[in-house]
Structures are given as structure tokens and as C-alpha cells.
Scaffold this motif. Structure first.
Motif, PDB file in Angstrom:
ATOM      1  N   ASN A   1       0.805  -1.231   0.000  1.00 18.89           N
ATOM      2  CA  ASN A   1       0.000   0.000   0.000  1.00 18.89           C
ATOM      3  C   ASN A   1       0.837   1.281   0.000  1.00 18.89           C
TER       4      ASN A   1
ATOM      5  N   PHE B   1      -1.918   6.245   3.813  1.00 22.03           N
ATOM      6  CA  PHE B   1      -1.376   4.957   3.350  1.00 22.03           C
ATOM      7  C   PHE B   1      -0.927   4.081   4.522  1.00 22.03           C
TER       8      PHE B   1
ATOM      9  N   LYS C   1      -4.184   2.675   5.862  1.00 21.89           N
ATOM     10  CA  LYS C   1      -4.666   1.672   4.895  1.00 21.89           C
ATOM     11  C   LYS C   1      -3.862   0.373   5.033  1.00 21.89           C
ATOM     12  N   SER C   2      -2.559   0.514   5.242  1.00 22.23           N
ATOM     13  CA  SER C   2      -1.692  -0.667   5.368  1.00 22.23           C
ATOM     14  C   SER C   2      -2.071  -1.484   6.597  1.00 22.23           C
TER      15      SER C   2
ATOM     16  N   GLU D   1      -5.301  -3.270   6.007  1.00 20.88           N
ATOM     17  CA  GLU D   1      -5.160  -4.441   5.121  1.00 20.88           C
ATOM     18  C   GLU D   1      -4.577  -5.625   5.888  1.00 20.88           C
TER      19      GLU D   1
END
Ligand code: FES
Ligand code: FES
Length: 149
Positions: free
Chosen positions: A92, A139, A142-143, A146
Motif C-alpha cells: 500500500n 497509506f 490503509k496498510s 489491510e
């Protein structure tokens, strides 16, 4: 003399009483994955796990954690055997300059151990003590999300 278990390895070390845990990890053990950004408890880049709990290694005297189990970024994954968090950061674009990332991964690891499916707000709350001067927050979050899937 202090004893530490760092990433599963036992050490007996002669250290100055004034040395921080960050100093010992970096200077005595060569574990330079732990970064020292501010050296005064403000940036979170030096975070390590002490008995599974995230702590700022620049603010801990090494002698105060004698006998404890320490996990650094080197104990979370390795080249060729990345932890799912590390792989998610690669996937990501969660890493820019990278200096904040070891601390962020360590804190995120502790979060996912405690709360395997955190919400976005819970990720932001857990990482509220970590600064990213590159401003890569969307990001980074988001990482972590995930990795929690
Ligand atoms: S180096 Fe420890 S909080 Fe910044
Ligand atoms: S990626 Fe550069 S400080 Fe966070």
C-alpha cells in the motif's frame, strides 16, 4: 549488569546506568532498526515491545527493564519472511522515507494482537503517539487495515 531477552535471544550486558534502552539496542546490540527521532518521548520512532506492550525505548533506562522480554522491528519479520504488517506496508506504499515505520509497525503489531479487527478510528488512536513527518498517514492507516483483513 543487566539481562535482556531481545527477539528471543538472551543477553547479559554491562551498561552505564544512564543508558536508555534505545541506546543499548542500537549501540550495544547493533539493532539499528529501532530509530531515535527526537530522543525525548515525542515522536514514537523508538517504540519497541516490552513484554508485549509498546513503550518508547528512548524514555526507558535500560537498567529499569532488566529481565524483561523486548521485541524490536528485527524480531517482527525479516527480508524474505515479512510479517503480514510489513507486507501490507509494501503493498500500500505505506513507507516513504521510512524513519517512522519501525515504531509504527511495532505499535500496530501490539494493536492487532489485542484487537485483530480494528476500525480505522482504532488504528488512528493506537498510532496517535507516532509522528510521520512525510505525512503518509492515509497509506499507513490503509496498510494496517489491510494487515487486519
Ligand atoms: S525517539 Fe523516542 S519518542 Fe522520539
Ligand atoms: S515515512 Fe517518512 S517520516 Fe514517516
Amino acid at each position: 549488569m543487566i539481562t535482556l531477552n531481545v527477539n528471543g535471544v538472551d543477553y547479559a550486558l554491562l551498561v552505564d546506568n544512564r543508558w536508555s534502552l534505545a541506546d543499548v539496542l542500537r549501540e550495544k546490540l547493533g539493532l539499528t532498526g529501532t530509530k531515535t527521532g527526537c530522543d525525548r518521548g515525542e515522536c514514537g520512532s523508538c517504540a519497541v515491545l516490552v513484554d508485549g506492550v509498546p513503550m518508547l525505548s528512548c524514555m526507558l533506562l535500560a537498567c529499569s527493564v532488566s529481565g524483561r522480554k523486548i521485541t524490536t522491528i528485527e524480531g517482527i519479520g525479516s527480508v524474505g519472511n515479512l510479517d503480514k504488517l510489513q507486507q501490507a506496508f509494501v503493498n500500500n506504499e505505506g513507507i516513504q522515507c521510512g524513519i517512522c515505520i519501525p515504531g509504527i509497525i511495532v505499535v500496530s503489531k501490539a494493536l492487532l494482537e489485542k484487537n485483530p479487527k480494528p476500525t480505522e478510528d482504532e488504528v488512528k488512536e493506537a498510532l496517535s503517539g507516532n509522528l510521520c513527518k512525510c505525512g503518509n498517514w492515509p497509506f499507513i492507516v490503509k496498510s494496517v487495515l489491510e494487515a487486519a483483513k
